[in-house]
Design an enzyme around this catalytic site. Structure first.
Site, PDB file in Angstrom:
ATOM      1  N   TRP A  21      39.060  46.010  39.834  1.00 13.33           N
ATOM      2  CA  TRP A  21      39.824  45.179  38.891  1.00 13.33           C
ATOM      3  C   TRP A  21      39.610  43.709  39.228  1.00 13.33           C
ATOM      4  O   TRP A  21      39.729  42.825  38.371  1.00 13.33           O
ATOM      5  CB  TRP A  21      41.309  45.556  38.978  1.00 13.33           C
ATOM      6  CG  TRP A  21      42.211  44.844  38.013  1.00 13.33           C
ATOM      7  CD1 TRP A  21      41.864  44.181  36.863  1.00 13.33           C
ATOM      8  CD2 TRP A  21      43.645  44.747  38.107  1.00 13.33           C
ATOM      9  NE1 TRP A  21      42.988  43.684  36.239  1.00 13.33           N
ATOM     10  CE2 TRP A  21      44.091  44.019  36.985  1.00 13.33           C
ATOM     11  CE3 TRP A  21      44.591  45.218  39.020  1.00 13.33           C
ATOM     12  CZ2 TRP A  21      45.444  43.746  36.764  1.00 13.33           C
ATOM     13  CZ3 TRP A  21      45.937  44.952  38.799  1.00 13.33           C
ATOM     14  CH2 TRP A  21      46.358  44.219  37.678  1.00 13.33           C
ATOM     15  N   ASP A  51      36.329  52.198  41.682  1.00 14.96           N
ATOM     16  CA  ASP A  51      37.294  52.415  40.601  1.00 14.96           C
ATOM     17  C   ASP A  51      37.325  51.215  39.666  1.00 14.96           C
ATOM     18  O   ASP A  51      37.686  50.112  40.063  1.00 14.96           O
ATOM     19  CB  ASP A  51      38.698  52.630  41.200  1.00 14.96           C
ATOM     20  CG  ASP A  51      39.743  52.846  40.117  1.00 14.96           C
ATOM     21  OD1 ASP A  51      39.782  53.953  39.558  1.00 14.96           O
ATOM     22  OD2 ASP A  51      40.496  51.899  39.809  1.00 14.96           O
ATOM     23  N   TYR A  56      39.748  46.267  32.478  1.00 16.95           N
ATOM     24  CA  TYR A  56      39.581  45.228  33.492  1.00 16.95           C
ATOM     25  C   TYR A  56      38.603  44.157  32.977  1.00 16.95           C
ATOM     26  O   TYR A  56      37.408  44.403  32.864  1.00 16.95           O
ATOM     27  CB  TYR A  56      39.078  45.814  34.821  1.00 16.95           C
ATOM     28  CG  TYR A  56      40.044  46.781  35.485  1.00 16.95           C
ATOM     29  CD1 TYR A  56      41.381  46.850  35.089  1.00 16.95           C
ATOM     30  CD2 TYR A  56      39.626  47.612  36.511  1.00 16.95           C
ATOM     31  CE1 TYR A  56      42.263  47.732  35.692  1.00 16.95           C
ATOM     32  CE2 TYR A  56      40.510  48.504  37.128  1.00 16.95           C
ATOM     33  CZ  TYR A  56      41.820  48.554  36.704  1.00 16.95           C
ATOM     34  OH  TYR A  56      42.702  49.434  37.304  1.00 16.95           O
ATOM     35  N   LYS A 210      48.538  37.381  55.481  1.00 14.70           N
ATOM     36  CA  LYS A 210      48.225  35.952  55.284  1.00 14.70           C
ATOM     37  C   LYS A 210      49.297  35.205  54.505  1.00 14.70           C
ATOM     38  O   LYS A 210      49.279  33.985  54.439  1.00 14.70           O
ATOM     39  CB  LYS A 210      46.857  35.800  54.627  1.00 14.70           C
ATOM     40  CG  LYS A 210      46.778  36.332  53.236  1.00 14.70           C
ATOM     41  CD  LYS A 210      45.336  36.287  52.744  1.00 14.70           C
ATOM     42  CE  LYS A 210      45.203  37.142  51.503  1.00 14.70           C
ATOM     43  NZ  LYS A 210      43.846  37.423  51.149  1.00 14.70           N
ATOM     44  N   ARG A 223      49.343  38.057  39.885  1.00 16.71           N
ATOM     45  CA  ARG A 223      50.532  38.182  40.729  1.00 16.71           C
ATOM     46  C   ARG A 223      51.650  37.221  40.375  1.00 16.71           C
ATOM     47  O   ARG A 223      52.719  37.276  40.995  1.00 16.71           O
ATOM     48  CB  ARG A 223      50.125  37.965  42.195  1.00 16.71           C
ATOM     49  CG  ARG A 223      49.245  39.071  42.712  1.00 16.71           C
ATOM     50  CD  ARG A 223      48.728  38.779  44.082  1.00 16.71           C
ATOM     51  NE  ARG A 223      47.677  37.788  44.071  1.00 16.71           N
ATOM     52  CZ  ARG A 223      46.850  37.560  45.083  1.00 16.71           C
ATOM     53  NH1 ARG A 223      46.961  38.268  46.187  1.00 16.71           N
ATOM     54  NH2 ARG A 223      45.915  36.645  45.009  1.00 16.71           N
ATOM     55  N   GLY A 275      41.389  46.587  46.319  1.00 11.81           N
ATOM     56  CA  GLY A 275      40.501  45.643  45.644  1.00 11.81           C
ATOM     57  C   GLY A 275      40.026  44.613  46.651  1.00 11.81           C
ATOM     58  O   GLY A 275      40.776  44.213  47.539  1.00 11.81           O
TER      59      GLY A 275
HETATM   60  N1  LIG Z   1      45.619  52.789  37.620  1.00 12.93           N
HETATM   61  C1  LIG Z   1      46.259  51.649  37.508  1.00 12.93           C
HETATM   62  O1  LIG Z   1      47.139  51.460  36.660  1.00 12.93           O
HETATM   63  C2  LIG Z   1      45.893  50.539  38.434  1.00 12.93           C
HETATM   64  C3  LIG Z   1      46.709  49.389  38.524  1.00 12.93           C
HETATM   65  C4  LIG Z   1      46.356  48.391  39.432  1.00 12.93           C
HETATM   66  C5  LIG Z   1      45.211  48.530  40.206  1.00 12.93           C
HETATM   67  N2  LIG Z   1      44.415  49.637  40.077  1.00 12.93           N
HETATM   68  C6  LIG Z   1      43.189  49.802  40.895  1.00 12.93           C
HETATM   69  O2  LIG Z   1      43.536  49.640  42.258  1.00 12.93           O
HETATM   70  C7  LIG Z   1      42.727  48.609  42.846  1.00 12.93           C
HETATM   71  C8  LIG Z   1      43.511  47.899  43.924  1.00 12.93           C
HETATM   72  O3  LIG Z   1      44.772  47.452  43.453  1.00 12.93           O
HETATM   73  P1  LIG Z   1      45.164  45.898  43.324  1.00 12.93           P
HETATM   74  O4  LIG Z   1      43.955  45.101  43.129  1.00 12.93           O
HETATM   75  O5  LIG Z   1      46.262  45.822  42.330  1.00 12.93           O
HETATM   76  O6  LIG Z   1      45.861  45.572  44.712  1.00 12.93           O
HETATM   77  P2  LIG Z   1      45.469  45.615  46.265  1.00 12.93           P
HETATM   78  O7  LIG Z   1      44.238  46.365  46.493  1.00 12.93           O
HETATM   79  O8  LIG Z   1      46.709  46.059  46.930  1.00 12.93           O
HETATM   80  O9  LIG Z   1      45.273  44.069  46.615  1.00 12.93           O
HETATM   81  C9  LIG Z   1      44.090  43.420  46.337  1.00 12.93           C
HETATM   82  C10 LIG Z   1      44.179  41.955  46.769  1.00 12.93           C
HETATM   83  O10 LIG Z   1      44.556  41.856  48.140  1.00 12.93           O
HETATM   84  C11 LIG Z   1      43.799  40.825  48.792  1.00 12.93           C
HETATM   85  N3  LIG Z   1      42.982  41.524  49.820  1.00 12.93           N
HETATM   86  C12 LIG Z   1      42.145  42.572  49.638  1.00 12.93           C
HETATM   87  N4  LIG Z   1      41.607  42.962  50.804  1.00 12.93           N
HETATM   88  C13 LIG Z   1      42.108  42.159  51.757  1.00 12.93           C
HETATM   89  C14 LIG Z   1      41.929  42.084  53.149  1.00 12.93           C
HETATM   90  N5  LIG Z   1      41.137  42.931  53.799  1.00 12.93           N
HETATM   91  N6  LIG Z   1      42.612  41.126  53.832  1.00 12.93           N
HETATM   92  C15 LIG Z   1      43.428  40.271  53.189  1.00 12.93           C
HETATM   93  N7  LIG Z   1      43.639  40.296  51.844  1.00 12.93           N
HETATM   94  C16 LIG Z   1      42.984  41.236  51.133  1.00 12.93           C
HETATM   95  C17 LIG Z   1      42.955  40.160  47.726  1.00 12.93           C
HETATM   96  O11 LIG Z   1      43.686  39.084  47.111  1.00 12.93           O
HETATM   97  P3  LIG Z   1      43.867  37.628  47.784  1.00 12.93           P
HETATM   98  O12 LIG Z   1      42.748  37.449  48.747  1.00 12.93           O
HETATM   99  O13 LIG Z   1      43.842  36.671  46.647  1.00 12.93           O
HETATM  100  O14 LIG Z   1      45.226  37.700  48.425  1.00 12.93           O
HETATM  101  C18 LIG Z   1      42.812  41.270  46.690  1.00 12.93           C
HETATM  102  O15 LIG Z   1      42.560  40.798  45.412  1.00 12.93           O
HETATM  103  C19 LIG Z   1      42.296  47.730  41.668  1.00 12.93           C
HETATM  104  O16 LIG Z   1      41.122  46.996  41.929  1.00 12.93           O
HETATM  105  C20 LIG Z   1      42.094  48.774  40.598  1.00 12.93           C
HETATM  106  O17 LIG Z   1      40.828  49.395  40.742  1.00 12.93           O
HETATM  107  C21 LIG Z   1      44.759  50.635  39.217  1.00 12.93           C
END
Ligand SMILES: NC(=O)c1ccc[n+]([C@@H]2O[C@H](COP(=O)([O-])OP(=O)(O)OC[C@H]3O[C@@H](n4cnc5c(N)ncnc54)[C@H](OP(=O)(O)O)[C@@H]3O)[C@@H](O)[C@H]2O)c1
Length: 315
Positions: A21, A51, A56, A210, A223, A275
């Site tokens: 995403w 995914d 997206y 962070k 967010r 993500g």
């Molecule tokens: N099925 C659904 O309805 C649905 C809904 C939402 C998401 N999804 C899927 O789930 C995936 C993940 O969810 P999400 O993107 O909402 O949230 P997440 O994976 O919980 O958070 C992603 C964010 O956290 C930060 N991050 C990622 N890895 C990091 C690390 N190793 N260290 C520090 N910060 C890190 C980055 O933002 P910053 O660096 O800017 O902080 C990144 O954009 C999406 O890409 C999508 O494929 C599905």
């Protein structure tokens, strides 16, 4: 990297996947070359599950994923999961939506096609879209069917509509702070042998360590209205982050890695799909698997986390 299987399919998938995403305006990675580097690094780390979804970036994420996998010669190395939005579930729209996904992804077949969310505003019967998806499996356009954001009773109904296929995965919001999935959905997935794809497994970065209550930015991305970052909630979240950091010090891991490890420690079916915006994040996220914290450390986090009460009633 450690591996597991996608439901009962026998398909080997990495225990941590890559959420795509981020390749959209919602998260800000709109430069194709940056996205390609993330995907290349994911592959180097042994991640083989990606995914994405039609919504997206209104197709941008699927396009980036398809183009990168083709250019990198990695199509066969990845299991591609995409999603049809809950608004596109009339039978004729399912065919049209999948056709467009195939084009954007530059593939003959999507490995896992998930229903992104149940139809809310249009009264499409469950069997209409589930049968359409089953026909697409028969014709080789998709290989497996998954559901996302469905409650157990509706998963049962959706599975009842299928005759030769079955649902292989369920995708829901699940992280160390937001644990509603543990009440019904995870037990359901474990009992039925379905993979539980955990979305927002880092609570959208809230548990990465962070962000602190003192330096919480005014987010300009998806967010900006996120309840978990509201000061009233985040002050509680941060107490868990402190425990994650403490446990991480013991193992040489970051809070984000501990947060992912915690998700896979107590359930064999959970596969987080964090993500990542850059190579460093994808490398770090891969390090959430391949080791296990002790039961005592798991419990310390469980106890801190169970004290958190996130409210979404904020006005
Ligand atoms: N099925 C659904 O309805 C649905 C809904 C939402 C998401 N999804 C899927 O789930 C995936 C993940 O969810 P999400 O993107 O909402 O949230 P997440 O994976 O919980 O958070 C992603 C964010 O956290 C930060 N991050 C990622 N890895 C990091 C690390 N190793 N260290 C520090 N910060 C890190 C980055 O933002 P910053 O660096 O800017 O902080 C990144 O954009 C999406 O890409 C999508 O494929 C599905």
């Amino acid at each position: 990297m450690e591996y597991t299987f996608l439901g009962n399919t026998g398909e080997k998938i990495s225990r941590i996947g890559l959420g795509a995403w981020q390749f959209s305006e919602s998260w800000g990675v709109t430069d194709y070359e940056a996205a390609k580097k993330v995907i290349q690094e994911a592959s180097s780390q042994g991640i083989n599950l990606i995914d994405t979804a039609e919504v997206y970036g209104r197709g941008m994420s699927e396009e980036f994923v398809g183009k990168a996998l083709k250019e990198l010669g990695l199509r066969e190395s990845f299991l591609i999961a995409s999603k049809i939005p809950g608004d596109f579930l009339a039978e004729h729209d399912v065919y049209r939506a999948v056709e467009r996904s195939l084009k954007r992804l530059q593939v003959d077949s999507v490995d896992l096609m998930q229903v992104h969310w149940p139809p809310c505003w249009h009264n499409i019967p469950t069997c209409e879209y589930m049968r359409a998806l089953e026909k697409l499996v028969h014709m080789g356009k998709i290989r497996y069917i998954g559901l996302s954001n469905f409650p157990p009773v509706l998963i049962d109904e959706a599975r009842y509509c299928l005759s030769t296929e079955d649902v292989v995965s369920i995708q829901v919001r699940y992280n160390v702070i937001e644990r509603d999935a543990e009440k019904e959905i995870i037990p359901y997935a474990e009992r039925e042998g379905l993979t539980l794809l955990a979305w927002s497994p880092l609570a959208k970065g809230a548990v990465s360590g962070k962000y602190t209550p003192e330096n919480l930015p005014k987010f300009q991305d998806v967010r900006s209205g996120e309840a978990i970052f509201h000061p009233e909630n985040f002050v509680q979240v941060y107490k868990v982050v402190e425990v994650l950091a403490d446990v991480g010090n013991k193992y040489g891991k970051t809070p984000a890695q501990v947060a992912l490890n915690w998700l896979i420690t107590a359930s064999p079916v959970v596969v987080p799909i964090p993500g990542a915006k850059n190579e460093e994040q994808v490398r770090s996220n891969a390090g959430g698997a391949g080791w296990r914290m002790s039961y005592e450390d798991w419990l310390k986090i469980e106890e801190a986390s169970s004290k958190v009460r996130i409210t979404r009633v904020l006005w």
